[in-house]
Design a protein around this motif. Structure first.
Motif, mmCIF file in Angstrom:
data_model
loop_
_atom_site.group_PDB
_atom_site.id
_atom_site.type_symbol
_atom_site.label_atom_id
_atom_site.label_comp_id
_atom_site.label_asym_id
_atom_site.label_seq_id
_atom_site.Cartn_x
_atom_site.Cartn_y
_atom_site.Cartn_z
ATOM 1 N N ARG A 179 9.396 2.137 24.617
ATOM 2 C CA ARG A 179 9.891 3.508 24.727
ATOM 3 C C ARG A 179 10.734 3.817 23.498
ATOM 4 N NH1 ARG A 179 12.833 2.472 29.520
ATOM 5 N NH2 ARG A 179 14.161 4.152 28.814
ATOM 6 N N MET A 180 10.751 5.070 23.107
ATOM 7 C CA MET A 180 11.459 5.500 21.909
ATOM 8 C C MET A 180 12.950 5.142 21.995
ATOM 9 S SD MET A 180 11.125 9.172 20.029
ATOM 10 C CE MET A 180 9.973 9.637 21.245
ATOM 11 N N GLU A 181 13.523 5.265 23.195
ATOM 12 C CA GLU A 181 14.946 4.960 23.386
ATOM 13 C C GLU A 181 15.226 3.477 23.128
ATOM 14 O OE1 GLU A 181 13.035 6.474 25.777
ATOM 15 O OE2 GLU A 181 13.695 8.519 25.373
ATOM 16 N N ASP A 182 14.279 2.602 23.539
ATOM 17 C CA ASP A 182 14.451 1.160 23.309
ATOM 18 C C ASP A 182 14.415 0.850 21.808
ATOM 19 O OD1 ASP A 182 14.526 0.795 26.052
ATOM 20 O OD2 ASP A 182 12.386 0.294 26.192
ATOM 21 N N ILE A 183 13.486 1.493 21.097
ATOM 22 C CA ILE A 183 13.403 1.281 19.646
ATOM 23 C C ILE A 183 14.683 1.791 18.979
ATOM 24 C CG2 ILE A 183 12.119 1.840 17.540
ATOM 25 C CD1 ILE A 183 9.607 2.151 19.323
ATOM 26 N N ALA A 184 15.175 2.935 19.437
ATOM 27 C CA ALA A 184 16.408 3.500 18.864
ATOM 28 C C ALA A 184 17.575 2.548 19.088
ATOM 29 C CB ALA A 184 16.700 4.870 19.476
ATOM 30 N N THR A 185 17.679 1.987 20.270
ATOM 31 C CA THR A 185 18.773 1.057 20.578
ATOM 32 C C THR A 185 18.692 -0.184 19.696
ATOM 33 O OG1 THR A 185 18.820 1.830 22.869
ATOM 34 C CG2 THR A 185 19.827 -0.307 22.421
ATOM 35 N N ARG A 186 17.485 -0.735 19.516
ATOM 36 C CA ARG A 186 17.311 -1.968 18.748
ATOM 37 C C ARG A 186 17.469 -1.771 17.241
ATOM 38 N NH1 ARG A 186 17.111 -6.784 21.402
ATOM 39 N NH2 ARG A 186 15.645 -7.504 19.865
ATOM 40 N N THR A 187 17.110 -0.571 16.755
ATOM 41 C CA THR A 187 17.174 -0.333 15.307
ATOM 42 C C THR A 187 18.453 0.374 14.877
ATOM 43 O OG1 THR A 187 15.998 1.774 15.526
ATOM 44 C CG2 THR A 187 14.673 -0.208 15.077
ATOM 45 N N GLY A 188 19.175 0.960 15.835
ATOM 46 C CA GLY A 188 20.389 1.697 15.494
ATOM 47 C C GLY A 188 20.099 3.108 14.987
ATOM 48 N N LEU A 189 18.864 3.551 15.081
ATOM 49 C CA LEU A 189 18.492 4.896 14.642
ATOM 50 C C LEU A 189 18.568 5.859 15.821
ATOM 51 C CD1 LEU A 189 15.308 3.933 12.582
ATOM 52 C CD2 LEU A 189 17.566 4.482 11.670
ATOM 53 N N SER A 190 18.645 7.153 15.522
ATOM 54 C CA SER A 190 18.648 8.151 16.595
ATOM 55 C C SER A 190 17.225 8.270 17.151
ATOM 56 C CB SER A 190 19.114 9.505 16.065
ATOM 57 O OG SER A 190 18.127 10.035 15.185
ATOM 58 N N GLU A 215 0.830 -1.205 0.000
ATOM 59 C CA GLU A 215 0.000 0.000 0.000
ATOM 60 C C GLU A 215 0.864 1.254 0.000
ATOM 61 O OE1 GLU A 215 -2.688 -0.324 3.313
ATOM 62 O OE2 GLU A 215 -3.346 -2.307 2.698
ATOM 63 N N ASN A 216 2.180 1.053 -0.125
ATOM 64 C CA ASN A 216 3.139 2.157 -0.182
ATOM 65 C C ASN A 216 3.126 2.995 1.104
ATOM 66 O OD1 ASN A 216 5.249 3.099 -1.599
ATOM 67 N ND2 ASN A 216 4.064 4.489 -2.895
ATOM 68 N N LEU A 217 2.869 2.329 2.245
ATOM 69 C CA LEU A 217 2.835 3.040 3.516
ATOM 70 C C LEU A 217 4.220 3.083 4.162
ATOM 71 C CD1 LEU A 217 -0.471 1.547 4.965
ATOM 72 C CD2 LEU A 217 -0.134 3.769 3.879
ATOM 73 N N VAL A 218 5.038 2.059 3.919
ATOM 74 C CA VAL A 218 6.394 2.025 4.450
ATOM 75 C C VAL A 218 7.325 2.187 3.259
ATOM 76 C CG1 VAL A 218 8.066 0.639 5.718
ATOM 77 C CG2 VAL A 218 5.640 0.473 6.287
ATOM 78 N N PHE A 219 8.013 3.306 3.155
ATOM 79 C CA PHE A 219 8.759 3.578 1.928
ATOM 80 C C PHE A 219 10.236 3.820 2.119
ATOM 81 C CE2 PHE A 219 6.428 7.281 3.363
ATOM 82 C CZ PHE A 219 7.428 8.219 3.562
ATOM 83 N N THR A 220 10.753 3.976 3.337
ATOM 84 C CA THR A 220 12.201 4.136 3.516
ATOM 85 C C THR A 220 12.699 3.042 4.457
ATOM 86 O OG1 THR A 220 11.937 5.637 5.396
ATOM 87 C CG2 THR A 220 12.049 6.646 3.211
ATOM 88 N N GLU A 221 13.992 2.812 4.411
ATOM 89 C CA GLU A 221 14.580 1.751 5.228
ATOM 90 C C GLU A 221 14.441 2.026 6.719
ATOM 91 O OE1 GLU A 221 15.782 -1.295 4.394
ATOM 92 O OE2 GLU A 221 14.974 -0.757 2.431
ATOM 93 N N ASP A 222 14.588 3.284 7.143
ATOM 94 C CA ASP A 222 14.476 3.561 8.577
ATOM 95 C C ASP A 222 13.034 3.361 9.073
ATOM 96 O OD1 ASP A 222 13.662 5.767 7.126
ATOM 97 O OD2 ASP A 222 14.689 7.235 8.380
ATOM 98 N N ILE A 223 12.046 3.756 8.268
ATOM 99 C CA ILE A 223 10.648 3.516 8.662
ATOM 100 C C ILE A 223 10.376 2.012 8.669
ATOM 101 C CG2 ILE A 223 8.236 3.842 7.996
ATOM 102 C CD1 ILE A 223 9.021 6.587 6.904
ATOM 103 N N HIS A 224 10.917 1.302 7.681
ATOM 104 C CA HIS A 224 10.759 -0.145 7.631
ATOM 105 C C HIS A 224 11.374 -0.807 8.873
ATOM 106 C CE1 HIS A 224 10.277 -4.134 5.962
ATOM 107 N NE2 HIS A 224 11.544 -4.376 6.307
ATOM 108 N N ALA A 225 12.528 -0.325 9.328
ATOM 109 C CA ALA A 225 13.190 -0.898 10.502
ATOM 110 C C ALA A 225 12.322 -0.722 11.749
ATOM 111 C CB ALA A 225 14.556 -0.239 10.713
#
Length: 189
Positions: A145-156, A118-128
């Motif tokens: 928590r946002m910090e936990d997601i950041a740690t697991r995905t490697g994103l800021s 459905e073209n809802l997830v279009f970039t690698e960081d959103i996909h992660a």
């Protein structure tokens, strides 16, 4: 004699006494005294008052018994109602537990594939971020928590915030509240 005359006699003489009653033979032998009519009338009036007081007391006791019986029935009714409410709450809790952890009809991979198609997830960081949330979302809710997601995905954390905002904005999920630790709770729409 009237009351005032009795009081005046007591004040003047220091005592008061009735005139001696006439003596008559008693039917069973011995001596019987004739009671003055005023005393007999007073005794009759007192007896009538006693009977009326007894009747009033008996009526009040009947009312009290009826009220106690009614209160007892009301308490039994309340207890039955409370038991029904408790059963209903247990049924609701079972249903909610069943919804919270149902067997996933949808797998995380199928969810991500549907979002991509459905073209809802279009970039690698959103996909992660979506891939991290998908397993919990298909089971019922995701609370991280946002910090936990950041740690697991490697994103800021700021990039995770933007990705979550995009997923919410595109209708991939919705927020239903926050957990005790402050983590947002997300569910599928």
């Amino acid at each position: 004699m009237r009351r005032n005359a009795v009081i005046a006699t007591i004040q003047r003489d220091g005592s008061y006494s009735l005139e001696p009653a006439a003596v008559q033979p008693a039917p069973a032998g011995g001596t019987a005294y004739v009671m003055p009519q005023q005393v007999a009338d007073a005794i009759v009036r007192l007896e009538v008052r006693n009977i009326q007081a007894d009747e009033t007391l008996a009526a009040a006791q009947e009312q009290q018994t009826a009220l106690i019986r009614q209160m007892s029935n009301s308490q039994k009714s309340i207890a039955r109602s409370q038991a029904l409410i408790a059963e209903a709450l247990q049924d609701i809790a079972q249903v909610l537990r069943g919804r919270r952890h149902p067997e996933p009809e949808l797998t995380p991979r199928q969810l991500l594939t549907a979002w991509k198609s459905e073209n809802l997830v279009f970039t690698e960081d959103i996909h992660a971020v979506a891939a991290y949330l998908a397993p919990a979302l298909v089971r019922g809710e995701a609370s991280y928590r946002m910090e936990d997601i950041a740690t697991r995905t490697g994103l800021s954390p700021s990039r995770v915030h933007d990705c979550l905002h995009t997923l919410l904005k595109r209708g991939c999920m919705r927020q239903t509240g926050c957990a005790v630790d402050g983590a947002p709770i997300y569910v599928l729409p």
